[in-house]
Scaffold this active site. Structure first.
Site, mmCIF file in Angstrom:
data_model
loop_
_atom_site.group_PDB
_atom_site.id
_atom_site.type_symbol
_atom_site.label_atom_id
_atom_site.label_comp_id
_atom_site.label_asym_id
_atom_site.label_seq_id
_atom_site.Cartn_x
_atom_site.Cartn_y
_atom_site.Cartn_z
ATOM 1 N N LYS A 138 42.633 -54.973 22.515
ATOM 2 C CA LYS A 138 42.790 -53.740 23.290
ATOM 3 C C LYS A 138 42.702 -52.544 22.340
ATOM 4 O O LYS A 138 43.451 -52.451 21.360
ATOM 5 C CB LYS A 138 44.151 -53.783 23.990
ATOM 6 C CG LYS A 138 44.202 -53.035 25.290
ATOM 7 C CD LYS A 138 45.500 -53.377 26.004
ATOM 8 C CE LYS A 138 45.679 -52.522 27.221
ATOM 9 N NZ LYS A 138 47.023 -52.681 27.777
HETATM 10 C C1 E4P Z 1 47.606 -51.792 31.020
HETATM 11 O O1 E4P Z 1 46.858 -52.334 30.292
HETATM 12 C C2 E4P Z 1 48.456 -50.642 30.648
HETATM 13 O O2 E4P Z 1 49.011 -50.888 29.404
HETATM 14 C C3 E4P Z 1 49.521 -50.399 31.674
HETATM 15 O O3 E4P Z 1 49.036 -50.736 32.947
HETATM 16 C C4 E4P Z 1 50.111 -49.017 31.623
HETATM 17 O O4 E4P Z 1 50.972 -48.854 32.728
HETATM 18 P P1 E4P Z 1 52.057 -47.682 32.828
HETATM 19 O O5 E4P Z 1 51.350 -46.407 33.146
HETATM 20 O O6 E4P Z 1 52.951 -48.110 33.961
HETATM 21 O O7 E4P Z 1 52.767 -47.640 31.515
#
Ligand code: E4P
Length: 216
Positions: free
Chosen positions: A83
């Site tokens: 990622k």
């Molecule tokens: C996904 O890969 C993200 O890290 C995540 O969905 C972020 O979500 P949030 O906005 O609730 O922190």
């Protein structure tokens, strides 16, 4: 549409796996921090449990650092997806890692133009954050609709992974728009099962079944 669970919590992953509908896991530094455990330990346990794609995020913001961390993470298992943030360095790292055959998930995407950059860099997944857009009075799902349309226009292979999901309606909208994946917090995944008519209907069936001769 594939379901990933958006958590680094092993109990939540186990419970979601037990339902038989889980395709993968996404994590981020905040989710790992919430566990209070070492990243090395958490990721090893997740990779042991989950055969599907597991997104593990880099934390070095230089191109060299991302490449180093990305290669190390990718060696942990064939299901690892590296990622990367949607920065200039992140997009350059995405292109280089993709060329090496490493799967990537470009995160922190908030516009369709950013998603276009990720697709051009060969990202396996693009993660637009719908909840965080809604939080600032933008419609996150409009961005998903634009990305799906643009990717279709040009036949990009990058999978649209709807992230920052806050409630079941986000999941419904993602599916209607044809997103490839929705990464869902455990709580929201659990909420998808619920309907009072299901509960009431089931109660009635069981009451009536008890009246059938020979049943208890
Ligand atoms: C996904 O890969 C993200 O890290 C995540 O969905 C972020 O979500 P949030 O906005 O609730 O922190």
């Amino acid at each position: 549409m594939k379901f990933f669970v958006d958590t680094a919590d092993i109990d939540e992953i186990r419970k979601a796996l037990a339902w038989g509908i889980l395709d993968g896991v996404t994590t981020n530094p905040t989710l790992v921090a919430k566990t209070g455990r070492r990243f090395e330990d958490v990721r090893a346990e997740i990779l042991q449990l989950v055969a599907g794609p597991v997104s593990l995020e880099v934390t070095d913001m230089t191109l060299d650092g991302m490449l180093r961390q990305g290669r190390t993470l990718a060696q942990l298992g064939k299901q690892v997806v590296v990622k990367l943030p949607l920065t200039r360095e992140g997009i350059a790292a995405c292109k280089a890692l993709t060329d090496e055959g490493i799967k990537t998930n470009v995160t922190l995407c908030f516009t369709a133009n950013q998603a276009l950059l990720a697709a051009k860099a060969g990202a396996t997944y693009i993660s637009p954050f719908v909840g965080r857009l809604d939080d600032v009075s933008s419609d996150g799902m409009l961005v998903i609709a634009d990305i799906v349309q643009i990717y279709r226009n040009y036949g990009y292979q990058t999978n649209v992974l709807v992230a920052s999901v806050r409630h079941p309606v986000h999941v419904l909208q993602a599916a209607k728009l044809g997103a490839h994946v929705c990464t869902v917090p455990y709580k929201v995944l659990d909420q998808l099962f619920n309907h009072p008519l299901t509960d009431r209907g089931n109660e009635q069936f069981l009451k009536d079944w008890a009246k059938v001769p020979g049943q208890s």
